[in-house]
Design a protein around this motif. Sequence first.
Motif, PDB file in Angstrom:
ATOM      1  N   ASN A   1     -27.637 -35.340  11.546  1.00 42.28           N
ATOM      2  CA  ASN A   1     -27.727 -35.838  10.236  1.00 42.28           C
ATOM      3  C   ASN A   1     -26.029 -35.322   9.863  1.00 42.28           C
ATOM      4  O   ASN A   1     -25.881 -35.985   8.713  1.00 42.28           O
ATOM      5  N   LEU A   2     -25.240 -35.045  10.883  1.00 41.19           N
ATOM      6  CA  LEU A   2     -23.681 -35.349  10.462  1.00 41.19           C
ATOM      7  C   LEU A   2     -23.368 -36.740   9.851  1.00 41.19           C
ATOM      8  O   LEU A   2     -22.834 -37.654  10.093  1.00 41.19           O
ATOM      9  N   GLU A   3     -22.630 -36.256   8.414  1.00 39.00           N
ATOM     10  CA  GLU A   3     -21.377 -37.138   7.967  1.00 39.00           C
ATOM     11  C   GLU A   3     -20.009 -36.894   7.925  1.00 39.00           C
ATOM     12  O   GLU A   3     -18.785 -38.177   8.178  1.00 39.00           O
ATOM     13  N   VAL A   4     -19.619 -36.514   8.133  1.00 34.59           N
ATOM     14  CA  VAL A   4     -18.209 -35.915   7.701  1.00 34.59           C
ATOM     15  C   VAL A   4     -17.816 -34.356   9.567  1.00 34.59           C
ATOM     16  O   VAL A   4     -18.611 -33.858   9.203  1.00 34.59           O
ATOM     17  N   LEU A   5     -16.876 -34.648   9.696  1.00 40.82           N
ATOM     18  CA  LEU A   5     -16.101 -34.534  11.025  1.00 40.82           C
ATOM     19  C   LEU A   5     -14.740 -33.857  10.958  1.00 40.82           C
ATOM     20  O   LEU A   5     -13.865 -34.746  10.445  1.00 40.82           O
ATOM     21  N   TYR A   6     -14.166 -32.481  10.289  1.00 39.62           N
ATOM     22  CA  TYR A   6     -13.002 -32.860   9.807  1.00 39.62           C
ATOM     23  C   TYR A   6     -12.643 -31.964  11.100  1.00 39.62           C
ATOM     24  O   TYR A   6     -12.758 -30.678  10.736  1.00 39.62           O
ATOM     25  N   LEU A   7     -11.655 -31.893  11.797  1.00 42.62           N
ATOM     26  CA  LEU A   7     -11.372 -30.887  13.029  1.00 42.62           C
ATOM     27  C   LEU A   7      -9.593 -30.902  13.070  1.00 42.62           C
ATOM     28  O   LEU A   7      -9.072 -30.183  14.048  1.00 42.62           O
ATOM     29  N   ARG A   8      -9.022 -31.539  12.193  1.00 43.06           N
ATOM     30  CA  ARG A   8      -7.463 -31.827  11.819  1.00 43.06           C
ATOM     31  C   ARG A   8      -7.055 -30.504  12.282  1.00 43.06           C
ATOM     32  O   ARG A   8      -7.405 -29.097  11.409  1.00 43.06           O
ATOM     33  N   LYS A   9      -5.759 -30.906  12.820  1.00 43.81           N
ATOM     34  CA  LYS A   9      -4.705 -29.169  12.705  1.00 43.81           C
ATOM     35  C   LYS A   9      -5.455 -28.061  13.965  1.00 43.81           C
ATOM     36  O   LYS A   9      -5.012 -27.338  12.201  1.00 43.81           O
ATOM     37  N   ASN A  10      -5.782 -27.958  14.607  1.00 45.74           N
ATOM     38  CA  ASN A  10      -5.642 -27.318  15.060  1.00 45.74           C
ATOM     39  C   ASN A  10      -5.662 -26.765  16.393  1.00 45.74           C
ATOM     40  O   ASN A  10      -4.422 -28.214  16.408  1.00 45.74           O
ATOM     41  N   ALA A  11      -5.284 -26.623  17.564  1.00 49.07           N
ATOM     42  CA  ALA A  11      -4.861 -27.092  19.120  1.00 49.07           C
ATOM     43  C   ALA A  11      -5.691 -27.589  19.651  1.00 49.07           C
ATOM     44  O   ALA A  11      -5.945 -26.167  20.874  1.00 49.07           O
ATOM     45  N   PHE A  12      -7.143 -28.068  19.385  1.00 54.84           N
ATOM     46  CA  PHE A  12      -8.183 -28.724  20.524  1.00 54.84           C
ATOM     47  C   PHE A  12      -7.319 -29.573  21.826  1.00 54.84           C
ATOM     48  O   PHE A  12      -6.096 -29.896  21.545  1.00 54.84           O
ATOM     49  N   VAL A  13      -7.602 -29.570  22.575  1.00 57.19           N
ATOM     50  CA  VAL A  13      -7.386 -29.922  23.996  1.00 57.19           C
ATOM     51  C   VAL A  13      -8.734 -30.900  24.889  1.00 57.19           C
ATOM     52  O   VAL A  13     -10.052 -30.713  24.066  1.00 57.19           O
ATOM     53  N   GLY A  14      -7.879 -31.873  25.774  1.00 56.82           N
ATOM     54  CA  GLY A  14      -9.730 -32.119  26.544  1.00 56.82           C
ATOM     55  C   GLY A  14      -9.303 -33.648  25.414  1.00 56.82           C
ATOM     56  O   GLY A  14      -9.577 -34.446  25.126  1.00 56.82           O
ATOM     57  N   GLU A  15     -10.892 -34.682  25.846  1.00 55.25           N
ATOM     58  CA  GLU A  15     -11.248 -35.750  25.854  1.00 55.25           C
ATOM     59  C   GLU A  15     -12.265 -35.976  24.864  1.00 55.25           C
ATOM     60  O   GLU A  15     -13.251 -34.474  24.435  1.00 55.25           O
TER      61      GLU A  15
END
Length: 308
Positions: free
Chosen positions: A105-119
Motif C-alpha cells: 500500500n506504499l504511495e510515497v518512498l523518500y530515501l533521498r540524500k543517504n549513502a545507499f548502494v547497490g541496485e
Amino acid sequence: MIPNMGVIFLGYPGMDLSNNHFEGSVPSLPSRVSALNLSGNKFSGTVSFLCNFDGPLTLLDISNNSFSGSLPDCWMKFQEKLVVLSLSSNNISGKIRFSLGTLFNLEVLYLRKNAFVGEVPMSLRNCPRLRFVDLGENKLYGVIPEWIGELSKLYVLVLGSNRFYGMLPSKVCWLHNLQVIDLSNNGLSANIPRCFDNFTAMARRSFGDDVITSHAYSSAIPAKCYFLNGNECPSDPVEEAQFLDNAWVAWKGAKQLFGKSGLSLLESIDLSRNNLSRKIPNAITGLCRSLNRRINFHYKILVYSKQS
C-alpha cells in the motif's frame, strides 16, 4: 531529552515529535503507533528501533536526522498499512532492502540524500500504489530497470545524483502520469528514447488540475487511556491526516524545493550531466511546445550532455 515512553503511553496511536532539537538515540516508544514523525531533529544511532513497532503503522517519517547504519529487515510487518515512508537526509548506508517490496500500500518512498548502494531492488515493482519515489543523492548503481515503467501511478520519479549507467529504458515512457522526472548527474549513455511525448500528463494538465500531491494516513488519538494497570486504551474512530509531497527540482540554475501547490504546477524533465547523445528527439521539442502553450513558465526541460 525524551524519557522512555513505551509503558506510559501504551496504546497511544500517533506521535509527532518533528522539528525540535531532540538528539541521541531514540528512546523506547509505544509499540502500536499508527503514525510516527521524528523528522527535523538530531537523532542518531541505527534505525533498528523500527522493528519494535507492532501496530498498524501508516506513516513513518524520520527524515532530516543523523541516523546511520543499514536498514533493518522487518518491513513485512508493515505491509498492510504503511502509506508514507520518508528516510531522507540521514546517513543510512547499505543496500535498499528487498523486503521493502512487501509494502503493497506504499504511495510515497523518500530515501533521498543517504549513502545507499547497490541496485534498485526488483521487489519494488510489487508496490503498484507508488506515486512518489525519490532515491536521489545516494550511491546507487546499475542500469535503470525496465520494470519501473510498470509503476503506472508515478507522478514524481527522482533517481538523480547516483551512479546509474547504460541506456534509458524505453518502458519509462509508460509512465503516463509523470510530471517530474530527474535522472541527472549519472552515467547514462546512448540516445534519449523517442517516446518521451508519451508523458501525456505533462502536455494535458493546466495549472495543477486533478494533481494530487498529498497522501492520507491514520492519526487517531484515543479519548483516554488507563496507565500501568494492564488495560488497553479504548478504540476511538480513526482520524485522517495528510502528508504533503515535496521535491527538489533544478530551477533557474539551482535546486529548489517545491511543495504543496507549487509541486502541482510543476512539469520537469532533467537529464542533465549524463553522457547522452547530443541529438534531441522531436518528441522532446514537441513536448516543449505543448508545455509552453499550456502552462507558460511552470516547466523546465534540461537535456545536457556531460563533457569529457
